[in-house]
Design a protein around this motif. Structure first.
Motif, PDB file in Angstrom:
ATOM      1  N   ARG A   1      14.172  17.312  10.125  1.00 39.81           N
ATOM      2  CA  ARG A   1      12.839  16.751  10.333  1.00 39.81           C
ATOM      3  C   ARG A   1      12.832  15.833  11.557  1.00 39.81           C
ATOM      4  O   ARG A   1      11.886  15.852  12.349  1.00 39.81           O
ATOM      5  CB  ARG A   1      12.410  15.983   9.084  1.00 39.81           C
ATOM      6  N   THR A   2      13.892  15.038  11.718  1.00 40.75           N
ATOM      7  CA  THR A   2      13.916  14.117  12.865  1.00 40.75           C
ATOM      8  C   THR A   2      13.949  14.898  14.176  1.00 40.75           C
ATOM      9  O   THR A   2      13.437  14.433  15.185  1.00 40.75           O
ATOM     10  CB  THR A   2      15.142  13.183  12.821  1.00 40.75           C
TER      11      THR A   2
ATOM     12  N   TYR B   1       4.716  22.828   7.976  1.00 39.28           N
ATOM     13  CA  TYR B   1       5.684  23.120   9.039  1.00 39.28           C
ATOM     14  C   TYR B   1       6.937  22.263   8.975  1.00 39.28           C
ATOM     15  O   TYR B   1       7.850  22.440   9.771  1.00 39.28           O
ATOM     16  CB  TYR B   1       5.018  22.930  10.403  1.00 39.28           C
ATOM     17  N   ASP B   2       6.977  21.299   8.063  1.00 41.13           N
ATOM     18  CA  ASP B   2       8.120  20.404   8.001  1.00 41.13           C
ATOM     19  C   ASP B   2       9.420  21.195   7.793  1.00 41.13           C
ATOM     20  O   ASP B   2       9.601  21.837   6.752  1.00 41.13           O
ATOM     21  CB  ASP B   2       7.912  19.438   6.832  1.00 41.13           C
ATOM     22  N   PRO B   3      10.317  21.186   8.779  1.00 37.85           N
ATOM     23  CA  PRO B   3      11.506  22.039   8.682  1.00 37.85           C
ATOM     24  C   PRO B   3      12.400  21.700   7.491  1.00 37.85           C
ATOM     25  O   PRO B   3      13.088  22.573   6.961  1.00 37.85           O
ATOM     26  CB  PRO B   3      12.237  21.805  10.011  1.00 37.85           C
TER      27      PRO B   3
ATOM     28  N   MET C   1       0.839  -1.203   0.000  1.00 38.96           N
ATOM     29  CA  MET C   1       0.000   0.000   0.000  1.00 38.96           C
ATOM     30  C   MET C   1       0.869   1.246   0.000  1.00 38.96           C
ATOM     31  O   MET C   1       1.724   1.423   0.866  1.00 38.96           O
ATOM     32  CB  MET C   1      -0.878  -0.022   1.267  1.00 38.96           C
ATOM     33  N   VAL C   2       0.704   2.067  -0.973  1.00 38.84           N
ATOM     34  CA  VAL C   2       1.487   3.295  -1.062  1.00 38.84           C
ATOM     35  C   VAL C   2       0.656   4.454  -0.524  1.00 38.84           C
ATOM     36  O   VAL C   2      -0.513   4.611  -0.884  1.00 38.84           O
ATOM     37  CB  VAL C   2       1.904   3.584  -2.515  1.00 38.84           C
ATOM     38  N   ILE C   3       1.260   5.210   0.366  1.00 42.36           N
ATOM     39  CA  ILE C   3       0.532   6.353   0.916  1.00 42.36           C
ATOM     40  C   ILE C   3       0.928   7.592   0.127  1.00 42.36           C
ATOM     41  O   ILE C   3       2.085   8.006   0.129  1.00 42.36           O
ATOM     42  CB  ILE C   3       0.865   6.530   2.405  1.00 42.36           C
ATOM     43  N   ALA C   4      -0.039   8.168  -0.558  1.00 45.00           N
ATOM     44  CA  ALA C   4       0.265   9.320  -1.406  1.00 45.00           C
ATOM     45  C   ALA C   4       0.494  10.564  -0.555  1.00 45.00           C
ATOM     46  O   ALA C   4       0.011  10.662   0.569  1.00 45.00           O
ATOM     47  CB  ALA C   4      -0.892   9.566  -2.366  1.00 45.00           C
ATOM     48  N   HIS C   5       1.244  11.484  -1.059  1.00 37.23           N
ATOM     49  CA  HIS C   5       1.488  12.718  -0.338  1.00 37.23           C
ATOM     50  C   HIS C   5       0.805  13.874  -1.064  1.00 37.23           C
ATOM     51  O   HIS C   5       1.336  14.422  -2.021  1.00 37.23           O
ATOM     52  CB  HIS C   5       2.992  12.971  -0.225  1.00 37.23           C
ATOM     53  N   PRO C   6      -0.398  14.225  -0.627  1.00 40.54           N
ATOM     54  CA  PRO C   6      -1.207  15.172  -1.399  1.00 40.54           C
ATOM     55  C   PRO C   6      -0.611  16.573  -1.460  1.00 40.54           C
ATOM     56  O   PRO C   6      -0.875  17.333  -2.380  1.00 40.54           O
ATOM     57  CB  PRO C   6      -2.542  15.176  -0.647  1.00 40.54           C
TER      58      PRO C   6
ATOM     59  N   HIS D   1      17.572  16.695   5.774  1.00 40.45           N
ATOM     60  CA  HIS D   1      16.606  15.709   6.272  1.00 40.45           C
ATOM     61  C   HIS D   1      16.693  15.518   7.773  1.00 40.45           C
ATOM     62  O   HIS D   1      15.719  15.128   8.420  1.00 40.45           O
ATOM     63  CB  HIS D   1      16.810  14.380   5.562  1.00 40.45           C
TER      64      HIS D   1
ATOM     65  N   ARG E   1      11.362  20.630   4.490  1.00 41.27           N
ATOM     66  CA  ARG E   1      10.743  21.105   3.247  1.00 41.27           C
ATOM     67  C   ARG E   1      10.728  22.619   3.159  1.00 41.27           C
ATOM     68  O   ARG E   1      10.486  23.172   2.095  1.00 41.27           O
ATOM     69  CB  ARG E   1       9.314  20.597   3.159  1.00 41.27           C
TER      70      ARG E   1
END
Lengths: 260, 341
Positions: B220-221, B278-280, B1-6, B217, B282
């Motif tokens: 984000r963590t 809010y993803d730092p 199952m692939v979770i799309a990123h809208p 990246h 991105r």
């Protein structure tokens, strides 16, 4: 030493400054177990959890799946230990799915927007297991305490590590969510993972754990199946309480009852 | 199952729009001045055509200024987003941490001692060293406690100290004209910059940007806190050092040619959060592009606003940035009072 031991610690000690916070701890734990780590405040439970995962420097030897922890890179350690800190803190309002996807970071999935099929499957499995698929697009900061704890749980499940360490995952949850979290951890253990849970709830520990480790002042003072490890003598000496004990459908019921 | 990123599509659109904004404002920046030039004339000149005069105006007078606005605005936006990601705090920025002030002091000290002139490579190096020291000291003071209050107070103290040290240096300067020149330079400006300035700043800014992007990246963590980031295999101590180094390289390089231009690093990530999330990790690239747009626009504004003498672009960004900062403080008041939000 049994062949199927997943985690072995020998003579583990930790100094914080000049203070000895963990002293000479040895344990051997096989997989497919739910282990409850209990003890009074300041007994060193969190320190032991961090030391086992290699998150702080310690003396002694730790073996994980047959390898010395000291020989493993930070990345390799992260693949073998999934670690859930206290508080389920998330500093930015990220969507729940992206938080869960961080569990794949040790496997090289740096961008939650571009997960490989394998990583996406692991994330989906973890979200299914923790029952958070419906929260996927919600911001974690807008979730209730119970929902947030499930998302945090999904994040560590997504690592799919042989060992899962959870530091007070049930703290500040209402009774229903406490039981829910323990049931999910129980199921994770039954699927083959070694799950170690720090908790203050002796009743839940007795009810759900295969093995209980009791710590006091930086030492491991009692270990074994709940009924034995949480004996009346240990309760009196370590926790300075008396407990009410009973049997319910062949499971031990243990309720802290009075000061010793 | 692939979770799309809208949200991916929207991020792409925003990024492309920002790139278009940078291109459009660059054309405006090349077109305005004592001699107004049309976009077609500018494009001709850029590709080596048109008259000699127009070519010289575009390529040698206005192009370096536009390039500096883009790269300096870009590194300011990027540094702001990176610092906010590092300390998990929306009020972090190079100028609030005292980095540009410290960098300016490093450069001024060198000039006052007579060890370097305005075009020497020693200037950005001194600025970078000073910026690195200031951010390093700030993060040491703050320790693992990343509460807003401590960071802002420590930043205030460091920028005040750097400002006082700069004043002292000018105070003791034997040449009053040099002091005046330094004072103007400190206000922050992109006027009369040449390709020598571009060559002076660009290598350092590029190195700083590359350093910050290489860590993208890991930010984000850190959303999960330092301990959780460590448990995910991120060497948090090294991440801190790389980030400080990247910010210092970028800000030091920028300050060495433009003086102190503040608040773009604070504002840019905020403008992007409603659009990008809010993803730092991105936020880094869109914040850099926003920084470039803001500085290009501010640098155009100082040329268009009628006044008896030139308004310095650093003054304008501060005039707009400080009220914005106050607005953020009001918005984050609860977090300020009660530690980390």
């Amino acid at each position: 030493m049994s062949e199927d031991a997943v985690l072995v610690a020998s003579s583990l000690s930790v100094h914080l400054g000049k203070r000895l916070v963990l002293s000479d701890i040895s344990l051997t734990l096989p997989g497919r177990r739910l282990v409850a780590l209990v003890g009074p405040n300041g007994a060193g439970k969190t320190t032991l959890l961090r030391a086992l995962a290699g998150l702080l420097p310690s003396e002694g030897r730790i073996e994980i799946c047959g390898d010395a922890l000291s020989s493993l890179s930070l990345r390799e350690r992260a693949r073998r230990f999934a670690y859930l800190p206290q508080g389920h803190q998330v500093h930015w309002p990220l969507p729940a799915r992206d938080v869960v996807a961080l569990g794949r970071y040790p496997h090289g999935a740096y961008d939650p927007g571009r997960l490989s099929g394998h990583d996406a499957d692991a994330v989906a499995r973890a979200m299914q297991m923790a029952d958070v698929l419906n929260l996927s697009d919600r911001r974690v900061t807008e979730l209730s305490g119970g929902e947030r704890s499930r998302v945090a749980l999904a994040r560590v499940l997504a690592v799919e590590a042989p060992v899962l360490l959870a530091d007070e995952p049930t703290a500040s949850l209402d009774p229903r969510y406490q039981i829910e979290v323990l049931i999910k951890l129980r199921a994770t253990a039954d699927n083959g993972t070694l799950v170690i849970v720090v908790t203050h709830d002796l009743g839940l520990a007795a009810r759900f754990a295969d093995t209980v480790l009791v710590m006091s002042e930086g030492r491991l003072v009692s270990q074994g199946p709940p009924a034995g490890a949480l004996s009346e003598a240990v309760m009196a000496e370590v926790f300075r309480i008396r407990t009410y004990r009973a049997d319910h459908e062949h499971e031990i019921v243990l309720v802290p009852w009075a000061e010793a | 199952m692939v979770i799309a990123h809208p949200a991916g599509r929207q991020r792409m659109i925003v990024t492309l729009a920002l790139c278009a904004g940078v291109a459009a404002l660059t054309l405006v920046s090349l077109g305005i001045g004592p001699v107004a030039l049309s976009p077609t004339t500018i494009l001709h000149a850029l590709f080596g055509g048109g008259g000699d005069v127009q070519r010289i105006i575009v390529l040698e007078i206005r192009l370096p200024r536009a390039i500096l606005a883009i790269v300096i605005g870009g590194i300011l936006g990027l540094s702001g987003a990176a610092l906010q990601g590092l300390v998990r705090n929306p009020l972090a920025s190079p100028s609030l941490f005292g980095a540009p002030q410290a960098a300016a002091f490093g450069a001024v000290l060198l000039i006052a001692l007579g060890w370097a002139d305005i075009h020497s490579f020693a200037l950005p190096v001194a600025a970078i060293l000073a910026a690195f020291t200031s951010v390093f000291v700030l993060l040491v003071i703050a320790g693992r406690d990343t509460s807003l209050l401590i960071l802002i107070l420590a930043g205030l103290a460091i920028s005040a100290l750097a400002g006082a040290a700069t004043s002292l240096t000018m105070n003791l300067s034997s040449n009053p004209f040099a002091a005046l020149e330094i004072a103007f330079w400190l206000l922050g400006s992109l006027e009369d910059r040449s390709f020598r300035h571009v060559a002076l700043a660009l290598p350092f800014i590029a190195a700083g940007a590359a350093t910050l992007m290489s860590q993208r990246h890991a930010f984000r963590t850190l959303s999960l806190g330092e301990e959780a980031a460590l448990s995910l295999g991120v060497n948090v101590g090294r991440l801190r050092l790389w980030t400080i180094l990247g910010v210092a390289l970028g800000i030091g390089g920028a300050v060495a040619v433009s003086g102190a231009i503040g608040f773009i690093g604070l504002v840019a990530p905020h403008l992007m959060r409603p659009l990008i999330g809010y993803d730092p990790s991105r936020l880094l690239v869109p914040s850099a592009l926003t920084g470039a747009v803001l500085l290009l626009a501010a640098d155009i504004a100082v040329r268009v606003i009628p006044s008896t003498s030139d308004i310095k672009v650093g003054v304008l960004t501060a005039l707009i940035g400080v009220p914005f900062f106050l607005y953020l403080i009001v918005r984050e008041r609860r977090a300020l009072g009660g530690g980390v939000a």
